[in-house]
Design a protein around this motif. Structure first.
Motif, PDB file in Angstrom:
ATOM      1  N   VAL A  77      -2.411   0.190   3.071  1.00 36.70           N
ATOM      2  CA  VAL A  77      -2.065  -1.205   2.897  1.00 36.70           C
ATOM      3  C   VAL A  77      -2.324  -1.881   4.454  1.00 36.70           C
ATOM      4  CG1 VAL A  77      -0.768  -1.180   0.858  1.00 36.70           C
ATOM      5  CG2 VAL A  77       0.389  -1.178   3.142  1.00 36.70           C
ATOM      6  N   SER A  78      -2.339  -0.987   5.464  1.00 33.41           N
ATOM      7  CA  SER A  78      -2.561  -1.448   6.792  1.00 33.41           C
ATOM      8  C   SER A  78      -3.401  -0.312   7.589  1.00 33.41           C
ATOM      9  CB  SER A  78      -1.270  -1.681   7.439  1.00 33.41           C
ATOM     10  OG  SER A  78      -0.524  -0.650   7.659  1.00 33.41           O
ATOM     11  N   GLU A 105       3.213   2.121   0.885  1.00 34.65           N
ATOM     12  CA  GLU A 105       2.065   1.757   2.095  1.00 34.65           C
ATOM     13  C   GLU A 105       0.925   2.196   1.653  1.00 34.65           C
ATOM     14  OE1 GLU A 105       3.452   3.200   5.962  1.00 34.65           O
ATOM     15  OE2 GLU A 105       5.417   2.968   5.304  1.00 34.65           O
ATOM     16  N   PHE A 106       0.597   2.716   0.360  1.00 31.11           N
ATOM     17  CA  PHE A 106      -0.793   2.967  -0.168  1.00 31.11           C
ATOM     18  C   PHE A 106      -0.721   2.681  -1.530  1.00 31.11           C
ATOM     19  CE2 PHE A 106       0.575   7.281   0.505  1.00 31.11           C
ATOM     20  CZ  PHE A 106       0.270   7.686  -0.903  1.00 31.11           C
ATOM     21  N   PHE A 107      -1.887   2.595  -2.194  1.00 29.10           N
ATOM     22  CA  PHE A 107      -2.276   2.556  -3.446  1.00 29.10           C
ATOM     23  C   PHE A 107      -3.545   3.551  -3.997  1.00 29.10           C
ATOM     24  CE2 PHE A 107      -4.174  -1.198  -1.805  1.00 29.10           C
ATOM     25  CZ  PHE A 107      -5.366  -1.180  -2.669  1.00 29.10           C
ATOM     26  N   LYS A 108      -3.603   3.705  -5.080  1.00 25.47           N
ATOM     27  CA  LYS A 108      -4.765   4.603  -5.422  1.00 25.47           C
ATOM     28  C   LYS A 108      -5.847   3.754  -6.148  1.00 25.47           C
ATOM     29  CE  LYS A 108      -5.483   8.979  -8.209  1.00 25.47           C
ATOM     30  NZ  LYS A 108      -6.325   8.405  -9.431  1.00 25.47           N
ATOM     31  N   VAL A 109      -7.074   4.356  -5.643  1.00 28.51           N
ATOM     32  CA  VAL A 109      -8.335   3.845  -6.312  1.00 28.51           C
ATOM     33  C   VAL A 109      -9.123   5.021  -6.858  1.00 28.51           C
ATOM     34  CG1 VAL A 109      -8.721   1.645  -5.161  1.00 28.51           C
ATOM     35  CG2 VAL A 109      -9.456   3.687  -4.213  1.00 28.51           C
ATOM     36  N   PHE A 137      -7.038  -0.461   3.317  1.00 27.84           N
ATOM     37  CA  PHE A 137      -8.125   0.042   4.313  1.00 27.84           C
ATOM     38  C   PHE A 137      -8.365   1.357   3.836  1.00 27.84           C
ATOM     39  CE2 PHE A 137      -5.994  -3.137   6.548  1.00 27.84           C
ATOM     40  CZ  PHE A 137      -6.794  -3.656   7.462  1.00 27.84           C
ATOM     41  N   VAL A 138      -9.777   1.798   4.031  1.00 23.35           N
ATOM     42  CA  VAL A 138     -10.292   2.959   3.740  1.00 23.35           C
ATOM     43  C   VAL A 138     -11.252   3.569   4.664  1.00 23.35           C
ATOM     44  CG1 VAL A 138      -9.989   2.865   1.164  1.00 23.35           C
ATOM     45  CG2 VAL A 138     -12.113   2.224   2.299  1.00 23.35           C
ATOM     46  N   PRO A 139     -11.605   4.789   5.134  1.00 32.43           N
ATOM     47  CA  PRO A 139     -12.398   5.377   5.816  1.00 32.43           C
ATOM     48  C   PRO A 139     -13.777   5.000   5.132  1.00 32.43           C
ATOM     49  CG  PRO A 139     -10.956   6.979   5.580  1.00 32.43           C
ATOM     50  CD  PRO A 139     -10.635   5.969   4.635  1.00 32.43           C
ATOM     51  N   ASN A 140     -14.892   4.487   6.175  1.00 36.05           N
ATOM     52  CA  ASN A 140     -16.109   4.045   5.761  1.00 36.05           C
ATOM     53  C   ASN A 140     -16.938   5.027   4.821  1.00 36.05           C
ATOM     54  OD1 ASN A 140     -15.917   1.684   6.716  1.00 36.05           O
ATOM     55  ND2 ASN A 140     -16.844   2.190   8.553  1.00 36.05           N
TER      56      ASN A 140
END
Length: 146
Positions: A77-78, A105-109, A137-140
């Motif tokens: 999330v950040s 602090e994170f969620f799943k896709v 935010f995710v790594p490219n």
């Protein structure tokens, strides 16, 4: 330079000048240094159409573009949470990842989920999941342009 060195230098210089002037000592040196040019036969016949160069499409999305997620993964999330999450994944620290999940602090896709790239960066991008509106935010490397 001492007297003796100067005399040796002068004598050697005179010897070299005498050798050079006394004959064809450097005969043929010009051809060795600058060989005669050979004209190659030029063919002008074109036997087939040139193959067009394929323009490779950019696969990494930029800000404002839609993309797809390439793997089932967590989305931080950040930016700070992304860096922390990557550290825990690299250290194989599942306990710390579990605490991050409890803090939200994170969620799943899921693989194939459609997202919009809100802001692209060099290594990571901010995304918005089209279906839910969640941002993170995710790594490219886990994004591919639609």
């Amino acid at each position: 330079m001492g007297k003796r060195s100067f005399l040796i230098f002068a004598v050697l210089s005179i010897v070299v000048i005498v050798i050079v002037k006394s004959g064809n000592y450097f005969e043929g040196i010009d051809e060795a240094v600058n060989p005669p040019q050979v004209q190659a036969e030029v063919k002008t016949e074109i036997t087939k159409e040139p193959t067009p160069v394929k323009e490779e499409k950019r696969k990494t999305p930029i800000s404002g573009e839609n993309a797809k997620i390439t793997e089932d993964m967590p989305v931080a999330v950040s930016k700070d949470a992304l860096n922390e999450m990557i550290n825990y994944i690299n250290a194989n620290n599942k306990e710390a990842l579990g605490r991050m999940a409890l803090r939200g602090e994170f969620f799943k896709v899921n693989k194939g989920d459609r997202v919009t790239v809100v802001k692209s960066g060099f290594l990571s991008s901010e995304i918005e999941v089209i279906e839910t509106g969640q941002r993170g935010f995710v790594p490219n490397e886990f994004l591919i342009k639609e």
